[in-house]
Design a protein around this motif. Structure first.
Motif, PDB file in Angstrom:
ATOM      1  N   UNK A  98       0.814  -1.228   0.000  1.00  0.00           N
ATOM      2  CA  UNK A  98       0.000   0.000   0.000  1.00  0.00           C
ATOM      3  C   UNK A  98       0.845   1.274   0.000  1.00  0.00           C
ATOM      4  N   UNK A  99       1.919   1.379   0.831  1.00  0.00           N
ATOM      5  CA  UNK A  99       2.702   2.623   0.809  1.00  0.00           C
ATOM      6  C   UNK A  99       3.321   2.927  -0.545  1.00  0.00           C
ATOM      7  N   UNK A 100       3.493   1.925  -1.388  1.00  0.00           N
ATOM      8  CA  UNK A 100       4.122   2.143  -2.692  1.00  0.00           C
ATOM      9  C   UNK A 100       3.137   2.598  -3.751  1.00  0.00           C
ATOM     10  N   UNK A 101       1.843   2.358  -3.544  1.00  0.00           N
ATOM     11  CA  UNK A 101       0.856   2.697  -4.571  1.00  0.00           C
ATOM     12  C   UNK A 101      -0.114   3.781  -4.120  1.00  0.00           C
ATOM     13  N   UNK A 102      -0.188   4.041  -2.813  1.00  0.00           N
ATOM     14  CA  UNK A 102      -1.097   5.071  -2.312  1.00  0.00           C
ATOM     15  C   UNK A 102      -0.394   6.422  -2.292  1.00  0.00           C
ATOM     16  N   UNK A 103      -1.142   7.506  -2.184  1.00  0.00           N
ATOM     17  CA  UNK A 103      -0.514   8.811  -1.977  1.00  0.00           C
ATOM     18  C   UNK A 103       0.383   8.787  -0.735  1.00  0.00           C
ATOM     19  N   UNK A 104       1.377   9.646  -0.715  1.00  0.00           N
ATOM     20  CA  UNK A 104       2.429   9.551   0.296  1.00  0.00           C
ATOM     21  C   UNK A 104       1.889   9.624   1.726  1.00  0.00           C
ATOM     22  N   UNK A 176       7.636   3.703 -18.327  1.00  0.00           N
ATOM     23  CA  UNK A 176       6.300   4.230 -18.104  1.00  0.00           C
ATOM     24  C   UNK A 176       5.345   3.270 -17.432  1.00  0.00           C
ATOM     25  N   UNK A 177       5.857   2.205 -16.826  1.00  0.00           N
ATOM     26  CA  UNK A 177       4.985   1.249 -16.142  1.00  0.00           C
ATOM     27  C   UNK A 177       4.420   1.905 -14.885  1.00  0.00           C
ATOM     28  N   UNK A 178       3.103   1.804 -14.689  1.00  0.00           N
ATOM     29  CA  UNK A 178       2.457   2.397 -13.530  1.00  0.00           C
ATOM     30  C   UNK A 178       2.849   1.711 -12.238  1.00  0.00           C
ATOM     31  N   UNK A 179       2.561   2.377 -11.111  1.00  0.00           N
ATOM     32  CA  UNK A 179       3.005   1.852  -9.820  1.00  0.00           C
ATOM     33  C   UNK A 179       2.350   0.524  -9.473  1.00  0.00           C
ATOM     34  N   UNK A 180       1.052   0.396  -9.752  1.00  0.00           N
ATOM     35  CA  UNK A 180       0.370  -0.853  -9.425  1.00  0.00           C
ATOM     36  C   UNK A 180       0.901  -2.002 -10.274  1.00  0.00           C
TER      37      UNK A 180
END
Length: 621
Positions: A98-104, A176-180
């Motif tokens: 979650x910390x890697x894909x959610x807002x900071x 350009x790969x997204x975080x998820x």
């Protein structure tokens, strides 16, 4: 993999765990079928009887056979423990990523909550959650599963952080790969094995916790029964028929031991895994020396324009006011000692500097688009389609869990909208373009099946999946032998000639830069100290540091009886930058002004930042 498991189960611990797991699995499947009816049958003539030939462990208060009930309870006891472990694993992984894909801010909140939860003993947390979810099987499963989630979340965070710094993750981000997608395709597959091993060991703890809740009357309720409930029923008769309590207790211990031994076996097998040996590659025919490709005309609008670029980590600023431009089709080399800021500059240009690092610039434009302040999606699309990154270590640049062709195809799927089949076809074509032999077969192989030079070619092929206008090659030949270095440099020159792409080549080897580039940027202590045409490098270098780098490179005329030339002293630490010129403590031409005033780059075709440049090769700076 199969061979390694066969070796593992030949050890005493492995063999014991294998036997126990097979026996427990067979009982869980077959016991309710074979003995289910007998476990429910009542014998009114032998209520609460002790061990006998008819009932080896005696009977309970309704005359039911205790041994059969213990055997039948295997399915429910093991099934509930495995279910709770899976819930904890899934919930923990989701909290961990979650910390890697959610807002900071939200990510930090999740991390803090996980840290607080980890501080509590899991069993106490399970008791607390069981009260919230309510008495019964469902509430107990949720309670034990969620109580184990924080430990899995902390493990996931730690493992993900160790993988996130690898070059193949950076390459995916540049593409350009997204975080998820980055988490699910590139990070989680590389941390799955230790998570599964810990889940296997954790299943033993879940079994014990579930037995404890059922023993307290919070877990499984009548008419269902598991080992914890049987243990609670038999405890009242511990002095008249100890077997009624000991049998379910022994079952919990033995099955818990089976889970733990299996987890230890898996951990030992994975921990001693060795890299597969690569077959020796046949020597390829020697190629002529690398030659600089003819420079293409530089258009008015540069591909990359950088002014006053700074990268800071709190009060420390390793990159201090870097300014340069790269024109279309131009090859620019960036050279300097380790720690001079070359790679950090490249990471800043590619948007790969992570917090707590901050990047600021008076101007940072790629293809006319200002990168700072632009929407993240637009920047990711621009960099993914027009910027290619070639990293220093080709082995670390590829995801070891995915086939090479799939990794190349991901770029076209993300940015060109190609189907999976079409993207894979283009990947094969790009591998062929960078002279990878048998590209169709190679595309189906994993990175460990490639040699270092072949992987570096594949990395360049990944950059060519789109239509790159700029290729940033960060020490692309450092990990390769001399022959393969030459091949990779020739390949970059060929790509430049055929694709019209500009190249930023970063190296600590000034000879490589001189042979392959049109222009040279010399960096020292986070700044560019000289910017000049590569053709004039040998005779026209004016900065004392540049001349010292050239003098330290041996050639065919070097006198082998004399010690090699070295630059005295060491570069300054970024947090201990001296006043004035950073090179002054090592410079034989330094004067008082050099130690008090930091020179700026002159504004001319040959730029140099020095108060006393070498005057033999030009006029005053």
């Amino acid at each position: 993999m199969g061979g390694k498991w066969r070796v593992a189960v030949r050890t005493p611990v492995g063999a014991c765990s294998a036997v126990l797991i097979v026996v427990v699995g067979a009982l869980a499947v077959l016991a309710p079928i074979v003995w289910g009816a007998g476990a429910e049958a009542t014998d009114t003539t032998a209520i609460q009887a002790g061990p006998s030939a008819a009932h080896l462990l005696g009977t309970d208060s309704l005359g039911r056979d205790i041994l059969l009930r213990v055997l039948v309870a295997t399915r429910l006891s093991v099934g509930l423990a495995v279910t709770a472990t899976l819930i904890g694993l899934v919930a923990g992984v989701l909290l961990g990523i979650a910390p890697s894909v959610l807002p900071r801010r939200l990510g930090r909140l999740v991390t803090s909550a996980v840290g607080i939860a980890v501080a509590f003993p899991a069993l106490l947390l399970a008791l607390f959650l069981a009260v919230i979810f309510g008495v019964g099987m469902q509430g107990a499963v949720l309670a034990i599963g969620l109580a184990g989630a924080p430990s899995f979340a902390r493990l996931t965070q730690t493992l993900a952080a160790s993988v996130a710094g690898r070059d193949f993750v950076a390459a995916a981000r540049v593409a350009g790969v997204g975080r998820l997608r980055l988490m699910t395709r590139h990070i989680l597959p590389n941390i799955g094995e230790p998570l599964v091993v810990n889940a296997t060991i954790g299943a033993g703890g879940a079994l014990l916790a579930f037995a404890g809740l059922s023993f307290l009357g919070i877990g499984v309720q009548a008419p269902d029964y598991d080992w914890g409930r049987l243990l609670g029923d038999g405890l009242d008769r511990i002095y008249t028929n100890p077997a009624a309590a000991l049998a379910p207790g022994v079952a919990v211990v033995v099955v818990g031991l089976a889970f733990n031994l299996f987890g230890e076996t898996a951990a030992a097998m994975l921990g001693t895994r060795t890299r597969r040996l690569r077959p020796a590659k046949p020597a390829e025919p020697a190629e002529p020396a690398v030659r600089r490709s003819p420079a293409r005309p530089v258009r008015d609008a540069p591909v990359l324009a950088v002014e006053d670029l700074r990268v800071a980590f709190g009060p420390v600023t390793p990159v201090r006011g870097v300014s340069f431009t790269i024109g279309a089709g131009e090859a620019v080399g960036m050279v300097g000692e380790s720690g001079s800021g070359k790679s950090l500059t490249a990471l800043a240009l590619s948007g790969l500097v992570e917090q707590p690092g901050t990047v600021t610039a008076g101007r940072l434009e790629f293809l006319g688009t200002p990168l700072p302040g632009a929407p993240q999606r637009e920047v990711r699309r621009l960099l993914g389609s027009s910027l290619a990154m070639v990293f220093q270590d080709p082995v670390a640049s590829f995801n070891p869990t995915q086939r090479v062709g799939r990794q190349l195809a991901e770029v076209s799927e993300q940015h060109q909208g190609l189907s999976r089949r079409a993207a894979l076809g283009r990947a094969v074509d790009r591998l062929r373009a960078v002279r990878v032999t048998e590209p169709e077969r190679r595309a189906r192989q994993y990175p460990h099946q490639f040699s270092g030079g072949m992987l570096q070619r594949a990395m360049i092929g990944m950059g060519l999946m789109a239509s790159p206008r700029l290729i940033v090659a960060d020490e692309p030949t450092t990990a390769l032998d001399v022959r393969v270095q030459r091949e990779v440099l020739r390949l970059l020159s060929g790509v430049r000639a055929s694709e019209g792409a500009a190249i930023l080549l970063i190296s600590h080897d000034i000879s490589v830069i001189a042979q392959t580039c049109d222009r040279v940027l010399v960096m020292y202590a986070g700044r560019i100290v000289e910017d000049m045409p590569a053709a004039r490098l040998r005779e026209g270098a004016r900065h004392p540091y540049t001349r010292a780098l050239l003098a330290s490179v041996p050639d065919m005329d070097t006198d082998l009886d004399r010690p090699l030339t070295v630059i005295p002293g060491r570069p300054p630490e970024p947090d201990r930058m001296p006043p004035g010129c950073a090179f002054a403590p090592r410079c034989p031409r330094a004067a008082d002004r050099c130690r008090s005033e930091d020179p700026e780059l002159s504004r001319s075709e040959h730029r140099v930042a020095c108060w006393h440049p070498d005057e033999r090769s030009g006029g005053p700076a």
